[in-house]
Scaffold this active site. Structure first.
Site: not given
Length: 288
Positions: A209, A231, A281
């Site tokens: 991330d 995100s 993502q």
């Protein structure tokens, strides 16, 4: 007598308190100011799910949605639902709840490891070794104060992480003929971790991330009106055993940006070229 500050442990970032059966409590550090780091929330949700599964089953995939910004000044409760336990697979659903609201939702699947004759994988890109590149942050022992990100080592290829942005500027040459922005980074936890496959899987989610969403914004991140990323969802697949405290190459690209959303993909390779995990993502692109 002088008191020596205890060296912080990365595993402590993922530790949870057991409140009741399938209920756990944790806390998170900053990603953005007063906003919990999403990779840590997802990794703690993995830990919660893994605590309800037999130890001979390893996590092989997760699919999560970031629903609300998490805060760093309040605990997070992780509520686990035991969806199914079959002969080979177990499925769990986890809700991360803060101040009475769900901030993150995740489904995770675990499998009893099996060896099969059928196997193939993507070839790893040919890139410089991490020892030839500059790290983003200094080692924890040289830090004037504790910051969680100092517990990890990230090195960009080409090394272009300048200033507070901690990421390389967009290089049109990396977009190649297909037009996709790309970035490659070496990552690892910068201290030995216990021999726990679940902990290493969770650590890799945390590491993923840091850079994945920014891959989509690379062409738009410089100058006035730069783009920030938030995100929206995150998915991981774990293909082969690995250690998150060894160097892993994270090769990333972004096939699409549009509608204020950017999609990024990434694959993790060991130093000897083994493909060990994949990540996807989608992020919201917010112009300042």
């Amino acid at each position: 007598m002088a008191v020596t500050a205890q060296r912080p442990e990365f595993a402590d970032l993922l530790s949870l308190e057991t409140i009741d059966r399938d209920i756990f409590r944790g806390s998170c550090h900053d990603g953005a100011p007063m906003r919990a780091f999403g990779g840590q929330v997802a990794a703690q949700a993995q830990i919660a799910a893994g605590r309800t599964v037999e130890p001979d089953r390893w996590m092989h995939s997760l699919h999560g949605y970031f629903l609300r910004p998490g805060r760093t000044d309040a605990p997070i409760l992780y509520l686990v639902e035991r969806i199914r336990d079959g002969r080979s697979f177990s499925t769990r659903r986890v809700s991360a709840v803060q101040n009475g609201e769900t901030i993150f939702s995740m489904s995770a699947s675990f499998q009893r490891p099996r060896d099969t004759a059928e196997e193939h994988q993507l070839k790893a890109p040919d890139v410089p070794l991490p020892e030839t590149l500059r790290r983003w942050w200094g080692p924890i022992d040289e830090a004037p104060e504790y910051r969680p990100f100092l517990l990890i080592d990230v090195r960009s290829i080409p090394s272009g992480a300048e200033g507070a942005a901690h990421r390389p500027a967009f290089d049109p040459a990396l977009a190649a003929a297909d037009g996709m922005p790309r970035q490659n980074v070496w990552v690892r936890v910068d201290q030995p971790l216990p021999d726990d496959p679940l902990l290493h899987a969770c650590a890799l989610t945390y590491l993923s991330d840091l850079t994945l969403a920014s891959t989509a914004s690379l062409p738009y991140g410089a100058g006035p009106g730069r783009v920030d990323v938030v995100s929206l969802d995150h998915a991981m697949w774990f293909h082969r055993p690995f250690r998150a405290d060894d160097w892993l190459l994270f090769a990333q690209d972004s096939p699409s940006v549009g509608g204020a959303r950017g999609l990024s993909r990434g694959t993790f390779f060991t130093r000897d070229g083994q493909l060990v995990a994949s990540a996807i993502q989608e992020a919201g692109l917010l112009r300042r």
